[in-house]
Design a protein around this motif. Structure first.
Motif, PDB file in Angstrom:
ATOM      1  N   ARG A   1       4.811   9.416  -3.262  1.00  0.00           N
ATOM      2  CA  ARG A   1       4.437   8.298  -2.392  1.00  0.00           C
ATOM      3  C   ARG A   1       3.121   8.561  -1.681  1.00  0.00           C
ATOM      4  O   ARG A   1       2.282   7.665  -1.535  1.00  0.00           O
ATOM      5  CB  ARG A   1       5.555   8.039  -1.366  1.00  0.00           C
ATOM      6  CG  ARG A   1       6.777   7.375  -1.979  1.00  0.00           C
ATOM      7  CD  ARG A   1       7.660   6.798  -0.874  1.00  0.00           C
ATOM      8  NE  ARG A   1       8.151   7.828   0.017  1.00  0.00           N
ATOM      9  CZ  ARG A   1       9.309   8.471  -0.185  1.00  0.00           C
ATOM     10  NH1 ARG A   1      10.068   8.197  -1.249  1.00  0.00           N
ATOM     11  NH2 ARG A   1       9.713   9.385   0.679  1.00  0.00           N
ATOM     12  N   ARG A   2       2.923   9.780  -1.251  1.00  0.00           N
ATOM     13  CA  ARG A   2       1.667  10.103  -0.572  1.00  0.00           C
ATOM     14  C   ARG A   2       0.482  10.069  -1.543  1.00  0.00           C
ATOM     15  O   ARG A   2      -0.641   9.680  -1.169  1.00  0.00           O
ATOM     16  CB  ARG A   2       1.782  11.451   0.105  1.00  0.00           C
ATOM     17  CG  ARG A   2       2.611  11.385   1.391  1.00  0.00           C
ATOM     18  CD  ARG A   2       3.017  12.754   1.890  1.00  0.00           C
ATOM     19  NE  ARG A   2       3.724  12.660   3.162  1.00  0.00           N
ATOM     20  CZ  ARG A   2       4.984  12.247   3.287  1.00  0.00           C
ATOM     21  NH1 ARG A   2       5.670  11.890   2.207  1.00  0.00           N
ATOM     22  NH2 ARG A   2       5.566  12.181   4.467  1.00  0.00           N
ATOM     23  N   GLY A   3       0.722  10.478  -2.815  1.00  0.00           N
ATOM     24  CA  GLY A   3      -0.345  10.361  -3.803  1.00  0.00           C
ATOM     25  C   GLY A   3      -0.734   8.919  -4.049  1.00  0.00           C
ATOM     26  O   GLY A   3      -1.928   8.574  -4.155  1.00  0.00           O
ATOM     27  N   GLU A   4       0.299   8.050  -4.175  1.00  0.00           N
ATOM     28  CA  GLU A   4       0.015   6.626  -4.358  1.00  0.00           C
ATOM     29  C   GLU A   4      -0.741   6.058  -3.162  1.00  0.00           C
ATOM     30  O   GLU A   4      -1.685   5.268  -3.311  1.00  0.00           O
ATOM     31  CB  GLU A   4       1.327   5.870  -4.572  1.00  0.00           C
ATOM     32  CG  GLU A   4       2.039   6.230  -5.875  1.00  0.00           C
ATOM     33  CD  GLU A   4       3.386   5.551  -5.985  1.00  0.00           C
ATOM     34  OE1 GLU A   4       3.753   4.843  -5.003  1.00  0.00           O
ATOM     35  OE2 GLU A   4       4.078   5.721  -7.002  1.00  0.00           O
ATOM     36  N   ARG A   5      -0.333   6.460  -1.968  1.00  0.00           N
ATOM     37  CA  ARG A   5      -1.013   5.967  -0.776  1.00  0.00           C
ATOM     38  C   ARG A   5      -2.462   6.426  -0.732  1.00  0.00           C
ATOM     39  O   ARG A   5      -3.370   5.656  -0.362  1.00  0.00           O
ATOM     40  CB  ARG A   5      -0.270   6.466   0.473  1.00  0.00           C
ATOM     41  CG  ARG A   5      -0.890   6.049   1.778  1.00  0.00           C
ATOM     42  CD  ARG A   5      -0.877   4.560   1.939  1.00  0.00           C
ATOM     43  NE  ARG A   5      -1.359   4.154   3.251  1.00  0.00           N
ATOM     44  CZ  ARG A   5      -1.705   2.908   3.546  1.00  0.00           C
ATOM     45  NH1 ARG A   5      -1.624   1.930   2.635  1.00  0.00           N
ATOM     46  NH2 ARG A   5      -2.122   2.606   4.760  1.00  0.00           N
TER      47      ARG A   5
ATOM     48  N   SER B   1      -8.183   5.255  -1.432  1.00  0.00           N
ATOM     49  CA  SER B   1      -9.469   5.623  -2.050  1.00  0.00           C
ATOM     50  C   SER B   1     -10.153   4.423  -2.686  1.00  0.00           C
ATOM     51  O   SER B   1     -11.378   4.383  -2.816  1.00  0.00           O
ATOM     52  CB  SER B   1      -9.249   6.730  -3.094  1.00  0.00           C
ATOM     53  OG  SER B   1      -8.424   6.252  -4.159  1.00  0.00           O
ATOM     54  N   ARG B   2      -9.335   3.427  -3.126  1.00  0.00           N
ATOM     55  CA  ARG B   2      -9.956   2.245  -3.719  1.00  0.00           C
ATOM     56  C   ARG B   2     -10.748   1.463  -2.676  1.00  0.00           C
ATOM     57  O   ARG B   2     -11.749   0.809  -2.992  1.00  0.00           O
ATOM     58  CB  ARG B   2      -8.871   1.355  -4.317  1.00  0.00           C
ATOM     59  CG  ARG B   2      -8.148   1.980  -5.502  1.00  0.00           C
ATOM     60  CD  ARG B   2      -7.272   0.952  -6.204  1.00  0.00           C
ATOM     61  NE  ARG B   2      -6.439   1.579  -7.227  1.00  0.00           N
ATOM     62  CZ  ARG B   2      -5.171   1.926  -7.048  1.00  0.00           C
ATOM     63  NH1 ARG B   2      -4.591   1.677  -5.871  1.00  0.00           N
ATOM     64  NH2 ARG B   2      -4.488   2.484  -8.016  1.00  0.00           N
ATOM     65  N   ALA B   3     -10.321   1.500  -1.420  1.00  0.00           N
ATOM     66  CA  ALA B   3     -11.036   0.762  -0.368  1.00  0.00           C
ATOM     67  C   ALA B   3     -12.261   1.495   0.132  1.00  0.00           C
ATOM     68  O   ALA B   3     -13.126   0.911   0.795  1.00  0.00           O
ATOM     69  CB  ALA B   3     -10.089   0.481   0.806  1.00  0.00           C
TER      70      ALA B   3
END
Length: 518
Positions: free
Chosen positions: A303-307, A312-314
């Protein structure tokens, strides 16, 4: 003739007994005829004497039999008599001649029937419940995994083997066994002492104190289990500071110690199951918790990796962040040379404007103005100095005039006059003090002459000395080598007629003082 023959008396041929003889004969007859007997009846009045002996009555609907149980016999009774209890007593019939009474010396008491036992049990249960010994609020929770377990039971029965076997299968623990009798007259006191003994042990001592106590016994009749209904056992279980499990009898058996215990087990084996958890279940639970923890960590990391990826996309790229600063740098870099040239030109113009006012003619004019100002100041300085000097001279003359009026010769003469005055006064004072001292000395000398022994000599007395000592007795004068007689106008030496050897005179410290004459 009739006077010589005694008239017959009624019963004159019967033997005579003393009171003690007849009492003893009755006692022997009772004990020989009946010996050991069993009597059934209801317990009446019960009285325990200070000596510890127990006195009570056993009665039916018509008669009363006095019973006695001595202090040493009470411990062997399986049931202690209580008022209203139907019992069967066993003992020896005897008599007490001092009061012309007979009684039964009872050494065994049994409850007459199960119904009577149940009535007694219910009565005792209500009495103890009213004291609060069975309240749920006072019961303690059992430890989850006790280190040491104390077992109160018979060491030779199947109960202890079942408990040890079950503990070994579930979770091996250290077990302390306190052997007791589980039925009979010794059951209740031994069980009560065992519970109190476990509580008296020191935690961590040579014999460590248990963390849990199990009181266990196999099944049996109500008579067999009666020891666990005794008040001493119930109170010991209620007073135990160590959590206690009661496992007396089978599942259908109920004793009073079950109500006082912290937990009741239906069987001794169930007591062992309540005491410790299953070790394999604990290991499985630990493994399950470890697996759950690992899965939770993995899911948390995912979950933290997904977050992180979402955030990072923003965030813009590095090149995008540097485009604006690079453009501003290029813009100012292009404008910098022209700006420097323009700045130098402006500074040159300002310098020209400033230096244009510094021509030689202007400087000479300013110097001429300053020279005039100096000349004017010098012209005013000489008169000012003259005025200050004149003022200073005037002040000096005024001070000199004041000092002239206060001449030093007059002050010196005044001090000399004062000094002469003080000298005259000092001389007068010294003369007066010397005169007073002479007068005091003269008065003291006259007082001395008055108190001296020489004034006594003027009245016709004399002082006789022998060998330097004052002689006041004839015997002392006879022994003296020479005598010296002092009169008012002089001294006279007189030799001793007996002529004793002269002794050297004593030291002046031995001569008595003048006051000794008086």
């Amino acid at each position: 003739m009739s006077d010589l023959i005694d008239e017959p008396r009624p019963g004159g041929n019967l033997p005579e007994y003393t009171v003690s003889e007849i009492s003893g004969e009755v006692k022997r007859t009772l004990e020989g005829t009946f010996g050991r007997v069993r009597v059934r009846g209801e317990v009446g009045r019960v009285f325990r004497a200070r000596s510890g002996h127990l006195y009570y009555d056993v009665k039916d609907d018509r008669n009363v039999l006095a019973c006695t149980t001595w202090k040493g016999q009470i411990a062997n009774l399986s049931v202690e008599p209580e008022e209203g209890l139907e019992v069967v007593v066993t003992g020896r019939l005897t008599s007490f001649g001092a009061q012309s009474k007979y009684n039964l010396n009872v050494d065994e008491v049994a409850v007459a029937g199960q119904g009577a036992l149940m009535a007694l049990l219910e009565k005792r249960r209500k009495a103890l419940a009213e004291e609060g010994l069975f309240d749920e609020a006072r019961k303690r929770p059992l430890p989850y995994l006790p280190e040491i377990i104390g077992v109160v039971t018979s060491p030779s029965g199947a109960v202890i083997r079942d408990i040890l076997h079950r503990l070994r299968d579930r979770f091996p623990r250290k077990v302390l066994i306190w052997p007791v009798a589980v039925q009979g007259a010794n059951c209740a006191p031994e069980v009560a002492r065992a519970i109190a003994g476990f509580n008296a042990l020191t935690p961590g001592g040579a014999l460590p104190r248990p963390d849990l106590i199990i009181v266990a016994r196999g099944g049996g009749s109500i008579e067999d289990l009666w020891g666990f209904n005794e008040e001493a056992v119930v109170r010991a279980a209620a007073a135990s500071e160590i959590p206690l499990i009661s496992a007396v009898g089978h599942e259908t058996d109920t004793t009073l110690v079950d109500f006082a215990a912290d937990r009741r087990a239906p069987t001794p084996t169930a007591a062992a199951e309540l005491a410790v958890p299953v070790r394999l279940d604990l290991l499985a639970w630990v493994d399950g918790q470890a697996a759950r923890l690992s899965q939770a960590l993995s899911r948390g990391m995912e979950r933290r990796g997904e977050r992180l990826r979402d955030l990072s996309r923003a965030v813009p790229r590095v090149e995008t962040l540097l485009d604006g600063p690079r453009q501003r740098l290029d813009f100012w870099g292009e404008r910098l040379p022209a700006a420097l040239t323009r700045s130098v030109q402006l500074r040159r113009v300002e310098l020209s404007e400033v230096t244009g006012a510094l021509r030689p003619g202007v400087l000479r004019g300013k110097l001429r103005d300053q020279a005039q100002r100096v000349d004017q100041t010098a012209a005013r300085l000489a008169p000012a100095l003259g005025r200050q000097a004149a003022q200073g001279r005037e002040r000096f003359d005024a001070m000199a005039a004041r000092h002239g009026r206060c001449r030093p010769d007059a002050a010196l003469a005044e001090r000399r006059a004062r000094l002469e005055n003080f000298g005259a006064r000092l001389s007068q004072t010294g003369s007066r003090q010397m005169r007073d001292l002479r007068e005091r000395i003269g008065a003291l000398d006259r007082l001395r002459e008055t108190l001296s022994y020489k004034a006594t000599l003027n009245r016709g007395y004399a002082v006789v000395r022998g060998d330097g000592d004052v002689v006041t007795r004839k015997a002392a004068a006879a022994k003296a080598g020479a005598l010296e007689i002092e009169f008012a106008d002089g001294k006279l030496n007189v030799g001793s007629p007996e002529g004793p050897a002269k002794r050297p005179p004593r030291s002046k410290l031995d001569v008595p003082e003048q006051g000794d004459l008086f």
